[in-house]
Design a protein around this motif. Structure first.
Motif, PDB file in Angstrom:
ATOM      1  N   ASP A  21      -0.389   6.649 -38.978  1.00 22.19           N
ATOM      2  CA  ASP A  21      -1.264   6.775 -37.808  1.00 22.19           C
ATOM      3  C   ASP A  21      -0.983   5.650 -36.812  1.00 22.19           C
ATOM      4  OD1 ASP A  21      -3.330   7.863 -36.279  1.00 22.19           O
ATOM      5  OD2 ASP A  21      -4.864   6.615 -37.234  1.00 22.19           O
ATOM      6  N   ARG A  68      -1.683   5.862 -32.623  1.00 22.51           N
ATOM      7  CA  ARG A  68      -3.090   5.798 -32.200  1.00 22.51           C
ATOM      8  C   ARG A  68      -3.660   4.411 -32.440  1.00 22.51           C
ATOM      9  NH1 ARG A  68      -8.078   5.968 -34.311  1.00 22.51           N
ATOM     10  NH2 ARG A  68      -7.280   6.112 -36.434  1.00 22.51           N
ATOM     11  N   ARG A  69      -3.342   3.843 -33.596  1.00 23.72           N
ATOM     12  CA  ARG A  69      -3.889   2.529 -33.930  1.00 23.72           C
ATOM     13  C   ARG A  69      -3.331   1.437 -33.012  1.00 23.72           C
ATOM     14  NH1 ARG A  69      -6.609   1.651 -38.798  1.00 23.72           N
ATOM     15  NH2 ARG A  69      -7.084   3.570 -39.913  1.00 23.72           N
TER      16      ARG A  69
END
Length: 383
Positions: free
Chosen positions: A58, A61-62
């Motif tokens: 992820d 997005r992070r």
């Protein structure tokens, strides 16, 4: 100068326990640790500025969230600036006390390639594919929060003596969340004794090892390699240096532990048959499945690690599964997995081995338990 003990350092304002978080490469197979930590950490903590490796899937997005968080923190005066070095005392949850000094190092004096002759060198093999996600973060925000630990062969305790004889001003003192124990930091503004200690350590290395050597990277090699990459490929007035904590390899609170291999596979019989055929030698080790099984391995422990790693990586590539790197006897015994016990290197062997042979295999040793790894506290502007 390889070390700058008079650089500007950013310290989180307020309770250090409301900010600190453990190194991002810990608990990589335990997202619950990070989720539990996120549930108790207040806003504007180090947790908002890092990408735990268990969440790499992820990453995009992070990283956007990290960029926003870093901007908010700098605008809201989350950090206070000071100039000097930070003398850190850490009492871990395991009752060990270790001491180090936080300062910045010149990245032109560091190289992670095996056989490097720089003043700062890697101790273990760098995995190149682990650098790009870290580059994205480092280039996205204006500060660095390192978990890098540099080890020095300082048998005379020169750095500790220099720190303890210096005038010190308290910076922080508190308990760390996530099982991190207790930590204090004190500011040292007069660097003369520290500079002298560094020069003596480098000079002594010539008689000890036959070459000039200041430090080996004990933890955070991929973070330091990332800093080096960014300094070379996207230089700024500030990113030619990197913030680190420097620790004497002989510090009583610093322990070396072996890192074992934990393998998940769907065909236990084929795995064990293949392991016995591929890895042989005059020494013995134990495989837990979860009951103990004895196998033969090379007598030289570094050769044994290389042989086991080569087999495991080839096996999972062809037949599926995965390899985890764990430490502690309990971690070896997981249902549905094979835990291969490895013999670790001793702290007294580290410098001589790396000077003579180059970097160790990846994940050869661990500096204590996961909760004892360096916490993100100090920061530094890199843009």
């Amino acid at each position: 100068m390889v070390v700058d003990f008079n650089d500007q350092i950013l310290i989180p304002d307020g309770d250090v326990g409301d900010f600190g978080a453990v190194a991002c490469d810990q608990f990589s197979a335990a997202p619950e640790y990070w989720n539990n930590l996120a549930a108790v950490m207040p806003a504007q903590s180090a947790l908002d500025l890092i990408l735990p490796e268990c969440f790499l899937a992820d990453a995009d997005r992070r990283i956007e969230n990290i960029k926003s968080a870093a901007k908010r923190m700098l605008q809201s005066d989350r950090f206070k600036a000071c100039r000097g070095a930070v003398y850190v005392t850490r009492k871990t949850a395991y009752g060990r006390v270790r001491r180090g000094v936080v300062a910045s190092v010149d990245l032109s004096d560091y190289d992670y390639k095996s056989g490097a002759q720089t003043l700062i060198r890697a101790s273990e093999r760098t995995i190149e594919e682990r650098i790009p996600p870290r580059v994205k973060i480092r280039e996205a925000i204006d500060i660095e929060l390192p978990h890098i630990l540099l080890l020095v062969d300082d048998r005379e305790n020169l750095l500790k003596q220099a720190c303890e004889s210096a005038k010190r001003v308290p910076l922080y003192d508190g308990d760390l969340r996530g099982g991190g124990g207790h930590i204090t930091g004190e500011l040292i503004t007069d660097a003369r004794a520290l500079d002298d200690a560094v020069q003596k350590i480098i000079k002594a290395s010539v008689s000890k090892f036959g070459c000039e050597l200041f430090a080996l990277v004990g933890d955070g090699n991929h973070s330091l390699a990332t800093a080096k990459y960014c300094a070379v490929n996207n230089p700024t007035p500030f990113n030619g240096r990197a913030l680190v904590e420097i620790i004497n390899v002989y510090d009583d609170g610093l322990v070396f532990e072996p890192i074992h291999r934990l393998v998940k596979t769907d065909d236990p019989v084929m795995f064990m048959d293949s392991l016995r055929s591929a890895v042989k030698g005059n020494a013995k080790t134990t495989v837990y499945a979860p009951n103990p099984i004895e196998i033969s391995v090379p007598e030289d422990k570094i050769e044994a690690i290389n042989a086991v790693d080569k087999f495991c990586e080839t096996y999972v590539k062809h037949f599926g599964g995965y390899v985890e790197y764990v430490h502690g006897a309990d971690a070896l015994k997981r249902e549905g997995h094979f835990g291969i016990e490895m013999r670790g290197i001793q702290k007294s062997e580290l410098f001589e081995y790396v000077v003579k042979n180059g970097v160790l295999p990846k994940k050869t040793f661990s500096l204590g338990e996961a909760e004892e790894k360096r916490y993100y506290i100090e920061a530094r502007k890199i843009k």
